[in-house]
Design an enzyme around this catalytic site. Structure first.
Site, mmCIF file in Angstrom:
data_model
loop_
_atom_site.group_PDB
_atom_site.id
_atom_site.type_symbol
_atom_site.label_atom_id
_atom_site.label_comp_id
_atom_site.label_asym_id
_atom_site.label_seq_id
_atom_site.Cartn_x
_atom_site.Cartn_y
_atom_site.Cartn_z
ATOM 1 N N HIS A 194 -8.485 -2.820 -26.603
ATOM 2 C CA HIS A 194 -9.401 -1.825 -26.035
ATOM 3 C C HIS A 194 -8.741 -1.097 -24.871
ATOM 4 C CE1 HIS A 194 -10.178 -5.660 -23.996
ATOM 5 N NE2 HIS A 194 -10.550 -4.976 -22.919
ATOM 6 N N HIS A 211 -16.641 -8.047 -23.606
ATOM 7 C CA HIS A 211 -17.198 -7.153 -22.595
ATOM 8 C C HIS A 211 -18.492 -6.549 -23.139
ATOM 9 C CE1 HIS A 211 -13.611 -7.040 -20.145
ATOM 10 N NE2 HIS A 211 -12.896 -6.333 -20.982
ATOM 11 N N GLU A 236 -5.395 -3.567 -23.605
ATOM 12 C CA GLU A 236 -5.321 -5.033 -23.539
ATOM 13 C C GLU A 236 -6.262 -5.654 -24.564
ATOM 14 O OE1 GLU A 236 -6.830 -5.656 -19.477
ATOM 15 O OE2 GLU A 236 -8.865 -5.833 -20.286
ATOM 16 N N CYS A 284 -19.563 -3.019 -16.488
ATOM 17 C CA CYS A 284 -18.930 -3.941 -17.442
ATOM 18 C C CYS A 284 -19.317 -5.372 -17.070
ATOM 19 C CB CYS A 284 -17.420 -3.769 -17.423
ATOM 20 S SG CYS A 284 -16.572 -4.893 -18.564
ATOM 21 N N HIS A 333 -8.218 -9.895 -25.154
ATOM 22 C CA HIS A 333 -8.446 -11.220 -24.584
ATOM 23 C C HIS A 333 -9.582 -11.899 -25.323
ATOM 24 C CE1 HIS A 333 -11.343 -8.627 -22.641
ATOM 25 N NE2 HIS A 333 -10.387 -7.991 -21.954
HETATM 26 MN MN MN Z 1 -10.680 -5.980 -20.954
#
Ligand code: MN
Length: 147
Positions: A101, A67, A61, A115, A63
């Site tokens: 990632h 992270h 994914e 995370c 976004h």
């Molecule tokens: Mn992610």
């Protein structure tokens, strides 16, 4: 919430529920989530612990939100855009906005990591057919990705 919640054998924590990784249908395997900190006392972040069983993987994914990851347990690998990195305990991973990632556990290792994310964040985007074609043109990323 108590000021101190103790760590337990098996990478669990007191008063912390073992959750499904995601509730939607995005593709992943053998992964659990524990929400260790949910924006306590006005902090604007969540700290999650994800654990991937041998051979499992997180969703491929991207976004807008970043992270910050700290490996705690086992060995695995991460794909970030066109790069693949080996990971072991206490390695640090930064996933920049809009970077593709995916995390994978090694076949013989339970792989766990913290995370950190902002509590207000966008929804992940999954790869389109076009995105997948690009990732498959590179032999390294092509053999790494799991869908
Ligand atoms: Mn992610």
């Amino acid at each position: 919430m108590k000021a101190v919640r103790n760590w337990q054998e098996g990478f669990r924590w007191d008063e912390t529920e073992l959750l499904a990784y995601k509730s939607d249908a995005a593709h992943f395997e053998n992964i659990t989530r524990q929400l260790l900190f949910n924006a306590p006392h006005g902090l604007s972040t969540q700290l999650r612990y994800f654990e991937i069983s041998p051979g499992g993987f997180s969703t491929l994914e991207k976004h807008a939100h970043p992270h910050a990851v700290v490996v705690l347990r086992g060995t695995g690998r991460v794909l970030i855009n066109s790069e693949i990195h080996d990971l072991a305990p206490f390695d640090l991973v930064t996933v920049a906005p809009w970077a593709w990632h995916q995390f994978r556990a090694e076949d013989t290792s339970t792989f766990g990591f913290l995370c950190l994310v902002n509590i207000q964040r966008d929804q992940p985007v999954l790869p389109s057919e076009d995105d997948l074609a690009k990732l498959r043109r590179n032999s390294l990323t092509s053999s790494f990705i799991k869908l």
